[in-house]
Structure formats: structure tokens, C-alpha cells
Design a protein around this motif. Structure first.
Motif, PDB file in Angstrom:
ATOM      1  N   THR A   1       5.270   3.758   2.069  1.00  0.00           N
ATOM      2  CA  THR A   1       4.935   2.491   1.431  1.00  0.00           C
ATOM      3  C   THR A   1       4.899   1.402   2.497  1.00  0.00           C
ATOM      4  OG1 THR A   1       6.069   3.179  -0.599  1.00  0.00           O
ATOM      5  CG2 THR A   1       5.533   0.841  -0.373  1.00  0.00           C
TER       6      THR A   1
ATOM      7  N   GLU B   1       0.864  -1.188   0.000  1.00  0.00           N
ATOM      8  CA  GLU B   1       0.000   0.000   0.000  1.00  0.00           C
ATOM      9  C   GLU B   1       0.893   1.228   0.000  1.00  0.00           C
ATOM     10  OE1 GLU B   1      -3.452   2.096   2.833  1.00  0.00           O
ATOM     11  OE2 GLU B   1      -2.361   0.323   3.519  1.00  0.00           O
ATOM     12  N   LYS B   2       0.514   2.246  -0.754  1.00  0.00           N
ATOM     13  CA  LYS B   2       1.311   3.467  -0.853  1.00  0.00           C
ATOM     14  C   LYS B   2       0.463   4.673  -0.447  1.00  0.00           C
ATOM     15  CE  LYS B   2       4.337   3.533  -4.146  1.00  0.00           C
ATOM     16  NZ  LYS B   2       5.671   3.576  -3.469  1.00  0.00           N
TER      17      LYS B   2
END
Length: 328
Positions: free
Chosen positions: A48, A38-39
Motif C-alpha cells: 500500500t 494505491e494498493k
């Protein structure tokens, strides 16, 4: 020469989970089974979150299951105090997401590394600056502000200085102090020169000191210490073979833009490139790491950000604008 082949040939371990993810993702050209990413975009930083979900992800990534948070913040190098405070807030928020502690929980901070070697002195520098309060709870409770948590800290040194394995020292302190959590701070080895002093990693899986430089030391994790262990690290060095490989890659990119040079590019093979790097690094048996000329200033700036972020995360009663005023 392909990056995975270069890393394998020189036995280079990637301390940063983000770099390991990028290397494997680029090799297989698809999402990595057993790994989620996930960013998030934050002020002056990109966050991140790489989560190793299961044994399959562990085997592919070479890292134990858990959450690895990487904060990429190139502005760290600028030395702007306001920007550093923003990055420290981002760091504090991510650290709090990994901690599950009550307001009275005791936390032990451990600054790993060699205070006599500047690139390896991040941990001890943080310990020199962070706010410690456990003794005040025992001897001077009237000095405490509301919302402070018992925090103690030590910098145990390295095996070459003390003659004692770092893990042995920490286990002894944990047995005596009985903290609810341990937070270890250490310098890391980067897989790219651009990440030196610009990237902060947090992980809830503990740490193996010196693993980025091929040193085999006892791990510091929940299994060995009996309490949750959070690892915090910032890259301060980069393997010379990686820098040489990046320079060759950039040169080959230019070859591809020229019809004449493209024929030379087509005839190159990875073994030839590997041999060139081997010859250059031969005096050091392929074991050479590089650090910036201004590493002393960079370590000081990074230590200030980490210490300020630790103050914010561990002592919720301290107003954000005052978190840095408590630094020693």
C-alpha cells in the motif's frame, strides 16, 4: 471507545502511515484531502502506497509530505526461507522505487535502536548482517564483484548508552563520509497487535527515532542531514491500551448479536471504557507496551529479510539467488 479518542487520550502516535490513514479515513468516512493511496498485490505481500501530497494532507495525517510504502506480509512469521526471499524481493523493488542513485553513489546505512533491548534491536541486527563494501573500494578493489555500490554502515546506539544524541553522531559521520543517501532502519510501535513482525514500512521523509513511544528526539531527514533519507521500519511492540481497546471492541461486537446484551451495549459510553483501561494501566501511568514472547526469533527473521532486501536493492550486480549468501 472510538479508536481516535483512545489514541488521543493515551497520546499514542501511529508510526505506520497506513494505520494513520485507516484511522482518519474511518473517522471522516470519505477520502482524505491531500492524500493519495494505491494498493498493489505482490507474492506473499500486499503493498500500500500512501502519498501525503500537501500541507492539508500533512495536517490531517500528522506526517510530512512524501511517500509511505507499507508491505503487509503475515507470512514473515512462518519462518519459511523461500517465502522470506520473495518478501525480500518485494521490499527491494519498493526501496529501489524510492532511491535515485547512480551506480557509484555511496549509501550510509544506520541501524537505530538499542542492541541491549531485543524489541528495539532491529536496526543493529540488520547492520550486523548487511553487506558493506565502501572500504573495499579503497583497500581491496579486486575483491569486488561488478555492480556493487559503496555501502557503509553503523549502529550508533541510543542516548542512554552513549550520552550523545543519535542525530549528532549521524551528522558527524555524514559530514565526514559525504554519502549520497542515508537509509535508517528502526523498530516501530504498531497501532494493532496483528502488525507486529508482519509489516514493513518504507518512507522517503526520514524518521524521528522513538516517536511511536512518545520520545522526543532530533529528526533524521534531508533538512537535518543535507542528503535524502529513507526510513525503514517494522513494528515490534504495541501499546497495551490499544490491545485492551481492541479486546473491548471485540466483546462489544458480540454484545450486538444478542438481544439481551444489546441493551447493555446501548448503555455503555466511551468515558466508562476509558476509565476501565485507565484503572488497568494505572501502575504504569498508562505507558505500557507489549511485545511477543518469541520476539528474539522474530527480530532475527525480520532483520534477515531487510538485510537481504538491502543487498538486492543496493548491489544490483548480486544475483537474486545469492543475496542471502552475503549475509554475515
Amino acid at each position: 471507545m472510538a479508536r481516535p479518542e483512545l489514541l488521543k487520550h493515551f497520546s499514542i502516535n501511529l508510526d505506520l502511515a497506513l494505520e494513520a490513514h485507516e484511522a482518519i479515513r474511518g473517522q471522516v468516512q470519505r477520502e482524505i484531502p491531500g492524500v493519495a493511496m494505491e494498493k498493489l498485490q505482490k507474492p506473499h505481500a500486499t503493498v500500500t502506497i500512501v502519498t501525503v501530497l500537501d500541507a492539508q494532507g500533512e495536517q490531517l495525517m500528522g506526517k510530512p509530505p512524501g511517500k509511505y510504502i507499507t508491505i503487509e506480509a503475515p507470512d514473515i512469521r512462518e519462518g519459511n526461507r523461500l517465502v522470506q526471499a520473495e518478501i525480500a524481493r518485494v521490499f527491494a523493488d519498493q526501496l529501489k522505487s524510492l532511491l535515485s542513485l547512480g551506480p557509484d553513489a555511496t549509501v550510509l546505512l544506520v541501524g537505530l535502536g538499542n542492541w541491549k533491548a531485543t524489541p528495539d534491536a532491529l536496526g543493529p541486527r540488520v547492520i550486523n548482517s548487511v553487506l558493506v563494501t565502501r572500504h573495499l573500494f579503497h583497500y581491496a578493489p579486486q575483491e569486488l564483484a561488478g555492480g556493487m555500490r559503496p555501502v557503509c554502515a553503523l549502529a550508533p546506539g541510543v542516548l542512554g548508552i552513549t550520552g550523545i544524541e543519535t542525530a549528532e553522531i549521524i551528522r558527524g559521520v555524514v559530514d565526514r563520509v559525504k554519502p549520497n543517501a542515508v537509509i535508517c532502519i528502526d523498530a516501530l510501535a504498531a497501532g494493532s497487535a496483528m502488525r507486529i513482525g508482519t509489516t514493513i514500512q518504507l518512507a522517503d521523509t526520514g524518521i524521528s527515532p522513538g516517536s511511536g513511544l512518545g520520545h522526543k528526539r532530533q529528526g533524521l531527514n534531508q533538512e537535518t542531514l543535507g542528503v535524502p533519507v529513507i526510513a525503514i521500519g517494522i513494528p515490534t511492540v504495541c501499546h497495551a491500551a490499544v490491545i485492551a481497546g481492541e479486546a473491548i471492541d471485540k466483546l462489544l461486537e458480540q454484545f450486538q448479536t444478542s438481544p439481551t446484551l444489546y441493551q447493555i451495549y446501548k448503555n455503555l459510553n466511551p468515558a466508562m471504557i476509558q476509565q476501565i483501561i485507565n484503572e488497568v494501566l494505572h501502575p504504569f501511568a498508562g505507558n505500557l507496551v507489549m511485545t511477543p514472547k518469541d520476539i528474539d526469533d522474530l527480530i532475527s527473521e525480520c532483520a534477515r529479510i531487510v538485510a537481504g532486501g538491502l543487498n538486492l536493492a543496493l548491489h544490483p550486480g548480486i544475483p537474486e539467488q545469492e543475496a542471502f549468501s552475503y549475509l554475515h
